[in-house]
Design a protein around this motif. Structure first.
Motif, PDB file in Angstrom:
ATOM      1  N   GLN A   5      37.876 -16.033  19.614  1.00 16.87           N
ATOM      2  CA  GLN A   5      37.153 -17.015  20.420  1.00 16.87           C
ATOM      3  C   GLN A   5      36.068 -16.338  21.253  1.00 16.87           C
ATOM      4  OE1 GLN A   5      37.638 -20.328  20.038  1.00 16.87           O
ATOM      5  NE2 GLN A   5      39.085 -19.695  18.444  1.00 16.87           N
TER       6      GLN A   5
ATOM      7  N   GLN B 120      25.660 -28.601  25.079  1.00 12.70           N
ATOM      8  CA  GLN B 120      26.684 -27.865  24.347  1.00 12.70           C
ATOM      9  C   GLN B 120      26.034 -26.841  23.424  1.00 12.70           C
ATOM     10  OE1 GLN B 120      28.658 -31.218  22.485  1.00 12.70           O
ATOM     11  NE2 GLN B 120      30.228 -31.274  24.071  1.00 12.70           N
TER      12      GLN B 120
ATOM     13  N   PRO C 158      23.124 -19.898  17.214  1.00 17.04           N
ATOM     14  CA  PRO C 158      23.630 -21.020  18.029  1.00 17.04           C
ATOM     15  C   PRO C 158      23.104 -22.365  17.538  1.00 17.04           C
ATOM     16  CG  PRO C 158      21.806 -19.974  19.156  1.00 17.04           C
ATOM     17  CD  PRO C 158      22.017 -19.185  17.887  1.00 17.04           C
ATOM     18  N   THR C 159      23.868 -23.400  17.773  1.00 17.35           N
ATOM     19  CA  THR C 159      23.433 -24.779  17.546  1.00 17.35           C
ATOM     20  C   THR C 159      23.615 -25.539  18.860  1.00 17.35           C
ATOM     21  OG1 THR C 159      25.639 -25.399  16.753  1.00 17.35           O
ATOM     22  CG2 THR C 159      23.997 -24.766  15.102  1.00 17.35           C
ATOM     23  N   TYR C 160      22.632 -26.405  19.173  1.00 20.21           N
ATOM     24  CA  TYR C 160      22.616 -27.119  20.454  1.00 20.21           C
ATOM     25  C   TYR C 160      22.861 -28.611  20.216  1.00 20.21           C
ATOM     26  CZ  TYR C 160      20.205 -22.821  21.900  1.00 20.21           C
ATOM     27  OH  TYR C 160      19.867 -21.511  22.137  1.00 20.21           O
TER      28      TYR C 160
ATOM     29  N   VAL D 264      29.762 -23.743  26.420  1.00 21.57           N
ATOM     30  CA  VAL D 264      29.642 -22.858  25.265  1.00 21.57           C
ATOM     31  C   VAL D 264      30.973 -22.837  24.521  1.00 21.57           C
ATOM     32  CG1 VAL D 264      29.079 -20.534  24.470  1.00 21.57           C
ATOM     33  CG2 VAL D 264      27.953 -21.454  26.505  1.00 21.57           C
ATOM     34  N   PHE D 265      30.915 -23.120  23.216  1.00 23.90           N
ATOM     35  CA  PHE D 265      32.081 -23.063  22.343  1.00 23.90           C
ATOM     36  C   PHE D 265      31.747 -22.138  21.181  1.00 23.90           C
ATOM     37  CE2 PHE D 265      31.609 -27.257  24.207  1.00 23.90           C
ATOM     38  CZ  PHE D 265      32.833 -27.467  24.813  1.00 23.90           C
ATOM     39  N   GLY D 266      32.772 -21.647  20.515  1.00 28.19           N
ATOM     40  CA  GLY D 266      32.484 -20.876  19.317  1.00 28.19           C
ATOM     41  C   GLY D 266      33.598 -19.945  18.923  1.00 28.19           C
ATOM     42  N   GLN D 267      33.491 -19.455  17.696  1.00 29.86           N
ATOM     43  CA  GLN D 267      34.422 -18.483  17.170  1.00 29.86           C
ATOM     44  C   GLN D 267      33.709 -17.628  16.134  1.00 29.86           C
ATOM     45  OE1 GLN D 267      37.621 -20.518  15.169  1.00 29.86           O
ATOM     46  NE2 GLN D 267      36.314 -21.344  13.576  1.00 29.86           N
TER      47      GLN D 267
ATOM     48  N   LYS E 244      27.091 -24.173  20.529  1.00 27.22           N
ATOM     49  CA  LYS E 244      28.186 -23.819  19.633  1.00 27.22           C
ATOM     50  C   LYS E 244      27.791 -22.621  18.777  1.00 27.22           C
ATOM     51  CE  LYS E 244      31.282 -25.638  16.061  1.00 27.22           C
ATOM     52  NZ  LYS E 244      31.618 -26.806  15.217  1.00 27.22           N
ATOM     53  N   TRP E 245      28.678 -21.634  18.760  1.00 24.80           N
ATOM     54  CA  TRP E 245      28.502 -20.442  17.932  1.00 24.80           C
ATOM     55  C   TRP E 245      29.576 -20.453  16.855  1.00 24.80           C
ATOM     56  CZ3 TRP E 245      24.636 -16.773  18.835  1.00 24.80           C
ATOM     57  CH2 TRP E 245      23.938 -16.898  20.035  1.00 24.80           C
ATOM     58  N   ASP E 246      29.143 -20.452  15.611  1.00 26.54           N
ATOM     59  CA  ASP E 246      30.065 -20.343  14.469  1.00 26.54           C
ATOM     60  C   ASP E 246      29.601 -19.148  13.652  1.00 26.54           C
ATOM     61  OD1 ASP E 246      31.990 -20.714  12.589  1.00 26.54           O
ATOM     62  OD2 ASP E 246      31.114 -22.504  11.684  1.00 26.54           O
TER      63      ASP E 246
END
Length: 424
Positions: free
Chosen positions: A56, A251, A267-269, A317-320, A253-255
């Motif tokens: 994470q 938001q 990143p995506t916003y 910020v979210f992501g994995q 998001k990092w994938d």
């Protein structure tokens, strides 16, 4: 049984009984179903990256707002507000605030003055006011005096910053509606500790000139946002929202796929409104707070009170990140082997239904499932010299043959019974 016999019994191996059906139709169906299961497993593994170990994200965020606006207060000259004015006091570490509307109360001094009827207690006599009392909506502490507020109302006098704030409804349209054109630069640093991987949303190839001219409409990786576009993409109208304020979520998001052949980490916003959109359906709508600017006039401290309405932007910020792991791959393969049992279950069901020939299905079922009785019954045929017929006797271990009840059967029936017993 001797010791050697017991050892041989312990070393024996038992397995299930298999029935092999030589059929082109069933064989083709079996391999088709197995191929479909294998394709499903592979697609699921590649789509969800089940062969990877995941970690994470740990992140930090900063934001810098740019823009200048002209604010026209009623009955006064226009003033210019820059970042120091409309940004308000420091907010949480992952959010920023922009003032879009204000209620200004100027030249406040420490003293005594009547409370407005809307927030203070109405009175007729001094006994209606309690000295030292304080109420949640009052602006000060009651002095115990009932004074005249205007020609129609009398209220309790308070010790407070006077004159107290009297207006409660924000101006329409918003005084800083031009903040729609302000821009914000978001800096996001991320870290995946398990892989010791660090990255920023401002990529190495992004230069200062790029950040000056990039636009979100043409470049999804541009970290510079216009406040009006953010509110619009969150489903709101900036002019309407600027009157009473609100809360917008940004938001990020990092994938990230950290495998060498498919490396990708960008990143995506996305944007969403977090407060109640319809202000007439909620109590205390929007977002506001108060702050003051102080000065000294004739050795007396004065202040200008601002009730600021505005938009708070919360950055989440979210992501994995995932990387190939042999252990995860083996675990996934082991957990999916049970899917192949669906082929056997489906084919057994098809054979047992009307989709298959009844005689062939019955033959398959009889060969696959063998029924064995719990106890074997021993039947004896007994004939007596003085009788023409033969008697059937069920042998018992508890009674003698002479005491067992017999059944008299004719010779012809005995032959049919014997044939049926030999078949079974």
């Amino acid at each position: 049984m001797g010791v050697s016999g017991k050892v041989v019994a312990l070393c024996s191996y038992e397995t299930t009984k298999l029935v092999r059906i030589h059929s082109v139709r069933l064989g083709s169906l079996k391999w088709t179903l197995n191929a479909a299961v294998l394709l499903f497993i592979c697609v699921l593994m590649l789509w969800n990256r089940k062969y990877q170990q995941f970690d994470q994200v740990v992140s930090s965020v900063t934001a810098k707002v740019k823009g200048v606006a002209r604010m026209q207060l009623p009955g006064e000259e226009a003033v210019i507000w820059d970042e120091a004015d409309y940004s308000g006091p420091s907010q949480d570490k992952n959010s920023f605030f922009v003032v879009t509307n204000v209620i200004v109360t100027k030249n406040q001094k420490q003293g005594r003055c009547p409370e407005p009827p809307s927030s203070g207690r109405r009175c007729r006599h001094h006994n209606d006011c309690k000295r030292g009392a304080w109420e949640p909506h009052s602006h000060g502490i009651q002095t115990g005096s009932c004074v005249k507020f205007d020609a129609l109302a009398r209220t309790c006098e308070v010790a407070a910053w006077c004159p107290v704030e009297a207006k409660h409804k924000p101006p329409r349209p918003a005084l800083l509606a031009s903040a729609e054109k302000f821009t914000v630069l978001i800096k996001n640093n991320i870290h995946f500790p398990a892989f010791n991987f660090i990255r920023r949303n401002i990529l190495p190839e992004m230069t200062e000139s790029y950040l000056t001219r990039c636009q979100r409409g043409n470049d999804s990786l541009c970290p510079v946002f216009t406040l009006g576009d953010v509110v619009h993409q969150a489903g709101g109208n900036f002019s309407t929202m600027a009157v009473e304020g609100g809360v917008i979520g940004i938001q990020i998001k990092w994938d990230c796929n950290l495998d060498h052949l498919t490396r990708r980490c960008l990143p995506t916003y996305s944007f969403r409104r977090l407060d109640q959109k319809e202000s007439n359906k909620t109590l205390s709508p929007g977002f506001n707070f108060r702050f003051a600017k102080y000065k000294t006039v004739d050795r007396a401290e004065e202040r200008t009170l601002y009730k600021a309405f505005g938009i708070r932007f919360d950055i989440m910020v979210f992501g994995q990140a995932g990387k190939f792991s042999f252990i995860q791959l083996v675990v996934y393969i082991g957990s999916t082997l049970s899917y192949y049992a669906l082929t056997t279950v489906l084919m057994d069901w098809l054979i047992g239904t009307t989709c298959y020939a009844a005689e062939e299905g019955q033959n398959y079922s009889e060969r696959k499932v063998e029924s064995i009785p719990d106890k074997k019954e021993c039947i004896l045929c007994v004939s007596y010299v003085d009788e023409e017929n033969i008697r059937l006797v069920k042998m018992s271990h508890k009674k003698r043959l002479q005491d067992v009840k017999t059944i008299r059967v004719q010779t012809r029936k005995i032959r049919l019974l014997f044939l049926s017993l030999t078949r079974n």
